[in-house]
Design an enzyme around this catalytic site. Structure first.
Site, mmCIF file in Angstrom:
data_model
loop_
_atom_site.group_PDB
_atom_site.id
_atom_site.type_symbol
_atom_site.label_atom_id
_atom_site.label_comp_id
_atom_site.label_asym_id
_atom_site.label_seq_id
_atom_site.Cartn_x
_atom_site.Cartn_y
_atom_site.Cartn_z
ATOM 1 N N TYR A 72 1.272 75.469 11.455
ATOM 2 C CA TYR A 72 2.550 75.068 10.876
ATOM 3 C C TYR A 72 3.545 76.226 10.925
ATOM 4 C CZ TYR A 72 5.887 73.461 7.314
ATOM 5 O OH TYR A 72 7.027 73.102 6.641
ATOM 6 N N GLU A 79 9.159 67.358 0.620
ATOM 7 C CA GLU A 79 9.369 68.497 -0.269
ATOM 8 C C GLU A 79 9.454 68.013 -1.717
ATOM 9 O OE1 GLU A 79 9.326 71.665 0.233
ATOM 10 O OE2 GLU A 79 9.585 71.949 2.389
ATOM 11 N N TRP A 119 2.161 73.186 -0.889
ATOM 12 C CA TRP A 119 2.546 72.573 0.376
ATOM 13 C C TRP A 119 1.313 72.241 1.206
ATOM 14 C CZ3 TRP A 119 5.956 69.703 2.319
ATOM 15 C CH2 TRP A 119 6.058 69.525 3.700
#
Length: 224
Positions: free
Chosen positions: A41, A63, A71
């Site tokens: 990522y 988000e 996350w």
């Protein structure tokens, strides 16, 4: 070769940097070394510029789902989110009713939080209204990132500071969107490359800068 981290590097002046070196010899932002899903990522998505409306909408919603969580949790569930929320197509989500919400709440592969699910549907309607008024998420987001005083962060503390642009954009978005506080908006701006918060010395930083110039030009051409 599996990445192994050397958590701290030093600049020539001896200033601490929160960089880590993996087994491939690349210096990265410390959070982007392990686990592998984070490294991928970090190297291929985070900070790479995005101007596609649906992709921006998806990120803004994810988000929001992250609020109070890591996350990593969202990243592991991202494909399940995409499937459940039908590719995060605002036109589709705006038509959801209680039956679809109930199905989502029963899906253990996503974050089952009614407030966040309903916020996603409200955000879909807000995005449609925004587009109907002739505006775009890309233009709002990228205009908020035009801060000449923004400098390359040296530490994670530098990168975590919420810029004025994120706070201002949060106020604008709150007129119709939910779960868009300044911290969430800042995270969205960072991940979509609106601001380049790869640390000074991270091998991805210069790549993102080049791509950001291209994205800004593309956005300018499309709006012109």
């Amino acid at each position: 070769m599996a990445a192994t981290a050397t958590a701290i590097l030093q600049t020539g002046a001896g200033t601490r940097q929160d960089l880590a070196v993996g087994g491939d010899g690349h210096a990265r932002c410390m959070w982007g070394v392990q686990p592998k899903i984070y490294r991928t990522y970090h190297d291929t998505e985070w900070g790479r510029p995005v101007i596609d409306e649906r992709a921006i909408f998806e990120k803004l919603c994810l988000e929001g789902f992250q609020a109070g969580l890591s996350w990593l949790t969202i990243l592991k569930k991202r494909e399940a989110f995409r499937e459940r929320f039908q590719g995060f197509d605002p036109e589709v989500l705006a038509g959801w009713g209680e039956a679809e919400v109930a199905d989502a709440l029963a899906d253990s592969n996503i974050v089952r939080n009614r407030a966040k699910i309903e916020a996603t549907l409200g955000n879909a309607r807000a995005a449609i209204q925004l587009w109907a008024a002739g505006d775009s998420l890309a233009e709002l987001l990228w205009s908020a990132g035009d801060e000449p005083e923004h400098v390359a962060p040296v530490s994670m503390l530098d990168a975590s500071a919420v810029p004025l642009g994120a706070t201002a954009l949060s106020k604008i978005l709150k007129r119709g969107f939910r779960f868009v506080g300044p911290t969430t908006v800042h995270s969205t701006m960072q991940s979509l490359g609106v601001v380049n918060d790869h640390l000074l010395g991270c091998w991805v930083r210069d790549v993102c800068e080049t791509e950001r110039d291209e994205a800004r030009q593309g956005l300018s051409d499309s709006s012109g």
